[in-house]
Write an enzyme that holds these catalytic residues in place. Structure first.
Site, PDB file in Angstrom:
ATOM      1  N   LYS A  19      53.019  30.143  43.638  1.00 23.29           N
ATOM      2  CA  LYS A  19      53.172  30.068  42.159  1.00 23.29           C
ATOM      3  C   LYS A  19      53.341  30.803  41.864  1.00 23.29           C
ATOM      4  CE  LYS A  19      51.411  30.322  39.109  1.00 23.29           C
ATOM      5  NZ  LYS A  19      51.262  31.296  37.680  1.00 23.29           N
ATOM      6  N   GLU A  49      41.577  37.706  46.207  1.00 24.12           N
ATOM      7  CA  GLU A  49      41.287  39.489  45.497  1.00 24.12           C
ATOM      8  C   GLU A  49      41.407  39.342  44.682  1.00 24.12           C
ATOM      9  OE1 GLU A  49      41.619  42.856  44.274  1.00 24.12           O
ATOM     10  OE2 GLU A  49      44.121  42.778  45.559  1.00 24.12           O
ATOM     11  N   CYS A  96      44.628  46.884  40.086  1.00 24.28           N
ATOM     12  CA  CYS A  96      43.209  46.900  40.567  1.00 24.28           C
ATOM     13  C   CYS A  96      42.520  47.864  41.208  1.00 24.28           C
ATOM     14  CB  CYS A  96      43.248  45.312  41.072  1.00 24.28           C
ATOM     15  SG  CYS A  96      44.016  45.785  42.834  1.00 24.28           S
ATOM     16  N   GLU A  98      36.434  45.394  33.397  1.00 29.26           N
ATOM     17  CA  GLU A  98      37.714  45.850  33.671  1.00 29.26           C
ATOM     18  C   GLU A  98      39.056  45.524  32.488  1.00 29.26           C
ATOM     19  OE1 GLU A  98      41.022  44.750  36.977  1.00 29.26           O
ATOM     20  OE2 GLU A  98      40.528  43.264  36.115  1.00 29.26           O
TER      21      GLU A  98
END
Length: 487
Positions: free
Chosen positions: A177, A252, A285, A382
């Site tokens: 996806k 992750e 990230c 973040e």
């Protein structure tokens, strides 16, 4: 610059070796100028069911090939990716805003390696023997089954192949996806898989939003594994559904990684590396976004890093001279902008940047904020945009305490005299940390985070351990005598 960079791409799903159109579509846009890039098919529950069904049917024959039998297919797959190198680079520069030069010289070659390295490494997964006085243990890595692969918009090609490589090499079949904001490079991967002759049903792709298409995929009880890279909020939803079906997940997630500069650091090297944190508009990230700098060198470091940042070329990612491109989407731009605005209202000082950049509507200046409390939102959350924060420390203990003070634990950077920096790095709670460097990766090494940065590791044997069912076949060393006292 949009017109010369157009690429012909199939906009349909890829299911059971064929392109499958859908009645519904969603539009995608170029973050450089918000020019339309066309529409992609939107997958519904029927498309997801068809893809998982195809993968389920294809699994026994693909698994039975063994690593040697799968190797030629996967090598051809990597070759077909290479043949589409320019198109893949242009596609991801167009919809994700990734630097074209970085795509050409770094990411596309890495995507090819993600396939071939794991295909060859799978050859070593033959029986591993453990000999004991009681028995010979033949340790096998059997393919798990149908695997769902869900990847984010910041590096879709690299991250999709990073998961697909070990999944396919292990003997699994996959349903991908792609990210709805940046699906184009993944769509070209389906074309490469078809050209490579992967058997129908081995490689499937269904496009659409995570909230609908992705939700239908992870809820399918026929899945054997789910591999996801993205936000912690989405991971919680996926993990909850997977838990209901008892499907193992590899997650992750995000990071708020420290970039530690010790008093004995090479400040020129540290400053130049620090500027790299703005690559891909800091939509990475693993970037070190919390700068922890020894108080004695704070002013000198700031001056040096400012000098490097002032020279960064901000512009169209398809221009070879560009070093910092756009934020991918208006929603993400507003999120980044609001973080900065709230931080400034809360008393943060802007060392540089701090507002939108005039190049385009989705460009934000490379920014460094300081004078922030450690519990401030801008330090703890973040941002996923070109916004860094700088704090100071007085000794190693304080540096380590600050580095470990968020709920994340993905990556880190530590600059200083090598022995000293290594000692500090070893005490930072994180999945990995670079000493006097940044971005060095090897497919044999583990990658992943702690805390809210994820569950599991990817890379080398860690990937195979996830995508396989590890089995112990025990053969007794001497004739077995059944006994109720036997344990």
């Amino acid at each position: 610059m949009s017109a010369p960079f157009s690429v012909e791409i199939q906009r349909a799903h890829f299911i059971d070796g064929e392109y499958v159109a859908g009645d519904a579509t969603f539009d995608i846009f170029c973050p450089v100028d918000q020019a339309p890039l066309g529409a992609m098919a939107t997958g519904d529950e029927e498309h997801v069911d068809a893809a998982v069904s195809a993968a389920t049917r294809a699994f026994p024959a693909w698994a039975a090939l063994g690593a040697e039998g799968r190797l030629p297919y996967l090598k051809r797959f990597a070759e077909e990716i290479g043949k589409r190198a320019d198109a893949l680079a242009i596609a991801e520069a167009n919809d994700a805003g990734v630097l074209l030069a970085r795509m050409q010289h770094g990411i596309v070659p890495r995507a090819m390696l993600n396939i071939t390295w794991f295909a060859e490494a799978a050859l070593t997964l033959r029986d591993r023997v453990i000999q004991t006085p009681q028995a010979t243990h033949h340790i096998r890595h059997d393919p798990a089954g149908v695997c769902a692969i869900i990847t984010p918009w910041n590096s879709p090609l690299m991250l999709t192949t990073w998961k697909a490589g070990p999944a396919l090499a292990s003997g699994n079949t996959i349903v991908i996806k792609p990210p709805e904001w940046a699906p184009l490079s993944c769509a070209l991967l389906a074309e490469a898989a078809a050209a490579a002759g992967l058997p129908p049903g081995v490689f499937n792709m269904v496009h659409g939003p995570g909230a609908t298409t992705g939700a239908a995929l992870v809820a399918d009880p026929r899945l054997a594994r789910i591999s996801f890279t993205g936000s912690a909020a989405t991971a919680r939803l996926i993990a909850g559904v997977a838990a209901h079906n008892l499907v193992p997940c590899s997650l992750e997630l995000g990071g708020k990684s420290p970039f530690i500069v010790l008093a004995d650091a090479d400040l020129d090297q540290a400053a130049a590396t620090g500027a790299l944190m703005y690559r891909n508009a800091s939509q990475v990230c693993l970037a070190g976004t919390r700068f922890l700098v020894h108080a004695d060198i704070r002013d000198a470091f700031v001056e040096k890093m400012r000098s490097v940042v002032d020279k960064l070329v901000i512009g169209d990612p398809r221009d070879p001279a560009t070093e910092v491109g756009p934020i991918i989407h208006p929603r993400q731009f507003e999120r980044v902008k609001s973080y900065v605005e709230r931080a400034i209202v809360g008393g943060a000082t802007v060392l540089w940047g701090g507002e939108a950049h005039p190049f385009g509507p989705l460009y934000f200046q490379p920014t460094m904020l300081t004078d922030v409390a450690n519990d401030a939102e801008i330090v703890q959350e973040e941002v996923f945009g070109p916004v860094l924060v700088l704090q100071t420390f007085g000794d190693d203990a304080e540096a380590i305490a600050l580095a470990n003070s968020t709920r994340y634990g993905l990556g880190g950077v530590c600059f200083g005299e090598t022995v000293h920096a290594t000692s500090v790095a070893e005490q930072v709670r994180t999945g990995f940390i670079w000493v006097n460097s940044f971005g060095i990766r090897d497919l044999a090494a583990p990658f992943g985070g702690r805390g809210q940065s994820g569950i599991g590791r990817e890379g080398g044997d860690w990937s195979f351990d996830f995508f396989c069912d590890v089995k112990d076949v025990m053969v007794p060393a001497k004739p077995f005598v059944p006994s109720f006292a036997h344990r």
